[in-house]
Enzyme design. Sequence first.
Site, PDB file in Angstrom:
ATOM      1  N   ASP A   1     -30.803  48.769   2.960  1.00 21.50           N
ATOM      2  CA  ASP A   1     -30.858  49.895   4.317  1.00 21.50           C
ATOM      3  C   ASP A   1     -29.468  50.263   4.697  1.00 21.50           C
ATOM      4  O   ASP A   1     -29.283  51.445   4.970  1.00 21.50           O
ATOM      5  CB  ASP A   1     -31.791  49.045   5.358  1.00 21.50           C
ATOM      6  CG  ASP A   1     -33.138  48.788   5.263  1.00 21.50           C
ATOM      7  OD1 ASP A   1     -33.559  49.178   4.003  1.00 21.50           O
ATOM      8  OD2 ASP A   1     -33.691  48.342   5.978  1.00 21.50           O
TER       9      ASP A   1
HETATM   10  P1  NAP Z   1     -32.170  45.050   3.808  1.00 20.96           P
HETATM   11  O1  NAP Z   1     -32.127  46.464   3.916  1.00 20.96           O
HETATM   12  O2  NAP Z   1     -33.171  44.011   4.295  1.00 20.96           O
HETATM   13  O3  NAP Z   1     -32.152  44.661   1.925  1.00 20.96           O
HETATM   14  C1  NAP Z   1     -31.762  43.220   1.570  1.00 20.96           C
HETATM   15  C2  NAP Z   1     -32.143  43.495   0.036  1.00 20.96           C
HETATM   16  O4  NAP Z   1     -31.685  42.222  -0.518  1.00 20.96           O
HETATM   17  C3  NAP Z   1     -33.410  43.654  -0.333  1.00 20.96           C
HETATM   18  O5  NAP Z   1     -33.802  44.902  -0.594  1.00 20.96           O
HETATM   19  C4  NAP Z   1     -33.744  42.727  -1.508  1.00 20.96           C
HETATM   20  O6  NAP Z   1     -34.037  43.360  -2.660  1.00 20.96           O
HETATM   21  C5  NAP Z   1     -32.222  42.059  -1.558  1.00 20.96           C
HETATM   22  N1  NAP Z   1     -32.390  40.544  -1.900  1.00 20.96           N
HETATM   23  C6  NAP Z   1     -33.251  39.580  -1.345  1.00 20.96           C
HETATM   24  N2  NAP Z   1     -33.078  38.421  -2.005  1.00 20.96           N
HETATM   25  C7  NAP Z   1     -32.267  38.617  -2.987  1.00 20.96           C
HETATM   26  C8  NAP Z   1     -31.549  37.631  -3.743  1.00 20.96           C
HETATM   27  N3  NAP Z   1     -31.884  36.460  -3.725  1.00 20.96           N
HETATM   28  N4  NAP Z   1     -30.457  38.144  -4.497  1.00 20.96           N
HETATM   29  C9  NAP Z   1     -30.012  39.380  -4.354  1.00 20.96           C
HETATM   30  N5  NAP Z   1     -30.788  40.331  -3.685  1.00 20.96           N
HETATM   31  C10 NAP Z   1     -31.860  39.726  -2.776  1.00 20.96           C
HETATM   32  O7  NAP Z   1     -30.935  44.364   3.983  1.00 20.96           O
HETATM   33  P2  NAP Z   1     -29.401  44.785   4.799  1.00 20.96           P
HETATM   34  O8  NAP Z   1     -28.996  46.262   3.895  1.00 20.96           O
HETATM   35  O9  NAP Z   1     -28.430  43.816   4.970  1.00 20.96           O
HETATM   36  O10 NAP Z   1     -29.898  45.534   6.151  1.00 20.96           O
HETATM   37  C11 NAP Z   1     -30.369  44.907   7.044  1.00 20.96           C
HETATM   38  C12 NAP Z   1     -31.462  45.593   7.760  1.00 20.96           C
HETATM   39  O11 NAP Z   1     -32.024  44.668   8.768  1.00 20.96           O
HETATM   40  C13 NAP Z   1     -31.081  46.796   8.541  1.00 20.96           C
HETATM   41  O12 NAP Z   1     -32.210  47.641   8.394  1.00 20.96           O
HETATM   42  C14 NAP Z   1     -31.173  46.398   9.847  1.00 20.96           C
HETATM   43  O13 NAP Z   1     -31.608  47.353  10.868  1.00 20.96           O
HETATM   44  C15 NAP Z   1     -32.085  45.095  10.078  1.00 20.96           C
HETATM   45  N6  NAP Z   1     -31.960  44.159  10.947  1.00 20.96           N
HETATM   46  C16 NAP Z   1     -30.657  43.793  11.247  1.00 20.96           C
HETATM   47  C17 NAP Z   1     -30.366  42.797  12.551  1.00 20.96           C
HETATM   48  C18 NAP Z   1     -29.054  42.365  12.516  1.00 20.96           C
HETATM   49  O14 NAP Z   1     -28.743  41.844  13.425  1.00 20.96           O
HETATM   50  N7  NAP Z   1     -28.197  42.202  11.394  1.00 20.96           N
HETATM   51  C19 NAP Z   1     -31.354  42.641  13.193  1.00 20.96           C
HETATM   52  C20 NAP Z   1     -32.419  43.278  13.117  1.00 20.96           C
HETATM   53  C21 NAP Z   1     -32.896  44.171  11.856  1.00 20.96           C
HETATM   54  P3  NAP Z   1     -34.944  42.498  -3.765  1.00 20.96           P
HETATM   55  O15 NAP Z   1     -36.004  41.887  -3.317  1.00 20.96           O
HETATM   56  O16 NAP Z   1     -34.858  43.788  -4.846  1.00 20.96           O
HETATM   57  O17 NAP Z   1     -33.996  41.481  -4.474  1.00 20.96           O
END
Ligand code: NAP
Length: 463
Positions: free
Chosen positions: A388
Site C-alpha cells: 500500500d
Molecule cells: P501492506 O500493504 O499490508 O503489504 C504488505 C505486503 O507484504 C503484502 O502485499 C504481502 O504480499 C507481503 N508479504 C507478506 N508476507 C510476506 C513475506 N513473508 N515475504 C514477502 N512479502 C510478504 O504493507 P505496507 O506497504 O507496509 O503498508 C502498511 C499498511 O498498513 C498501510 O495500508 C497502512 O495504512 C496500514 N496500517 C499501518 C499502521 C502502522 O502504524 N504502521 C497502522 C494501521 C494500518 P504477499 O502476500 O503477496 O507476499
Amino acid sequence: MSPSTTQLIIEVCYLVATALFILSLKWLSSPASARHGVLAGEIGAALAVVTTFFHPELVQYKWILIALLIGTMIGIPLGMVHMTAVPQRTAMSHAFGALAAATIGIAEYYVRTPHLTKFGMAEIALEVIIGSLSLTGSLIAAGKLQEVLPQRPITYKGQNLVSLSVLAAALVLAVILVLHPGYIHLFPVMVIVSLIFGVLLVTPIGGADMPTVISLLNSYVGLSAALLGFVLNSKVLVVAGALDGSSGFILSVIMCKAMNRSFTNVMFGAFGQLQVSAAGAKEDRIVRGASAEEAAAILGAANSVVVIPGYGMAVAQAQHKVRELFDLLRKRGVDVKFAIHPVAGRMPGHMNVLLAEADVPYDRLIDMDTANSEMPQTDVALIIGANDVTNPAAKTDQGSPIYGMPIIEADKARTAMVIKRSLNPGFAGIDNGLYYMDKTLMLFGDAKAFVGDIVRELAGGSH
Ligand code: NAP
C-alpha cells in the site's frame, strides 16, 4: 521520621517520577534517544510504585504483594513475545490497565457509599464506564490481531444505532447514579452495559485498523487513569494518565493523517474488506518476473538504491538479510538508503525498530518526503514486503480507498523491484498498479529467502 517529613519525601519522589514520565515521552520521540526514554519510563514507574508502599495509610501489604506477584508472572512472558505480535501484546497491556482502573473505581464506589458526593459519583461513574469499555474493547482488539477472532469487520444493519443506544444507556445510568449515589443495584448494571459497549465498539472494525484503535483505546485508558487519580487524590496518577491519554490520542491522529483517513472512517468505515480495483481485473494484465541472479546483477550495477521496507519484511523477519545486502552493496560503492513510510508495517515505528534491531545505521534512514525528492535520480527502488505505501492509486485513482494517502513514489525511480510472494493485496485489500508497469520487476518469494538468495549471488560474484 516525623509524618510531615515522610509526606514531603513521598511528594518529592512522585514529582521525580512525573518528571521521568515527561522525559521518557520526549526521548521516545527520536530513535537515537529512544532507549533512554524506555529506561526513564521504567524508572519513573518503579519509583511511583515503590513510593506508594511508604504511604502512612497503608497498613496491610499481603494483598499488594500477592497482586504484584501475579502481575509479574503475567508481565514477564507478555514482554517476551515476537516483534510481529507487539500490537496484540500492547492491546493486552491496555486491557490490564483498563481492568485495574475499572476495578479500583468499582471498589471505591462500594467503600464510599453512602457517603459519596454527587461530584465524587460523577468522577467514579465516568472513570468506570471508560475503564470497562476499554477493557472489553482492548480484549476484542487483541483477539482480532491474534486471529482468534475474525479479522474482518463484523457489521449488520443499524449497527451504529444499536451501539450508540448502548452507550446512551450507560450514560443515563451514570446520570441517575450521580443524582442518587445510593441506588446500589444500578451500579453493576452500568458496568455491564459499558462492558457490552466496548465489544460493540470494536467488533465492526477490521483487524488491519486495530493498531489505530489500540492507540485510541490507549488514550481512553489514560483518561480513565487520570480520572481515577482525581478519585484517589493522587497527583502522579492524574499526570501519568493525562500523558498516556494525550500521547495515545496524538498517535492516533498521526496514524490517521498518514493514511489520509478520518477518525470516523477508522471507527465506522468497516475498512479492510477486499475491494475490486478500478484499474481492471489483474488476470488481464502482465507482470515481469526476475530471478535472484538478475536482481543481484541490477543491484550490483546500480549507483543508488532506495530500499522501501513494509509489513512483509516484518512477517518474514528479513531485516538481518536486508542488512547483509546493505553491507554488500555499500562495499561495491552503491549508495543505499532506506525510505521509511510513517505507516509502513502494522504499528508506528515498526520499520525503524526492525532496522535498528539489524543495526542498520540511522543516518541511512530517510523520511517519505526526502525519499520522494530523491526518487527520480534513484536507479533502483527495492520494495521489500511493502504494498500500500507504494501504491500509485493513492495519487491517481479517486475511487480508491487509499486515495489521498501520501506514498513513497517508487514508480518514479528508474527501476522498481518488488519482493513479495504473490500479487495478493496488502492491508487495504487493493491491487497495486506499480506491479504492471514496464519499469517494474517482480521478485516472487518470501522476503527473507529472496533477499538471502540475492546476497548469495552478490557475495559469490564479488569473490
Ligand atoms: P501492506 O500493504 O499490508 O503489504 C504488505 C505486503 O507484504 C503484502 O502485499 C504481502 O504480499 C507481503 N508479504 C507478506 N508476507 C510476506 C513475506 N513473508 N515475504 C514477502 N512479502 C510478504 O504493507 P505496507 O506497504 O507496509 O503498508 C502498511 C499498511 O498498513 C498501510 O495500508 C497502512 O495504512 C496500514 N496500517 C499501518 C499502521 C502502522 O502504524 N504502521 C497502522 C494501521 C494500518 P504477499 O502476500 O503477496 O507476499
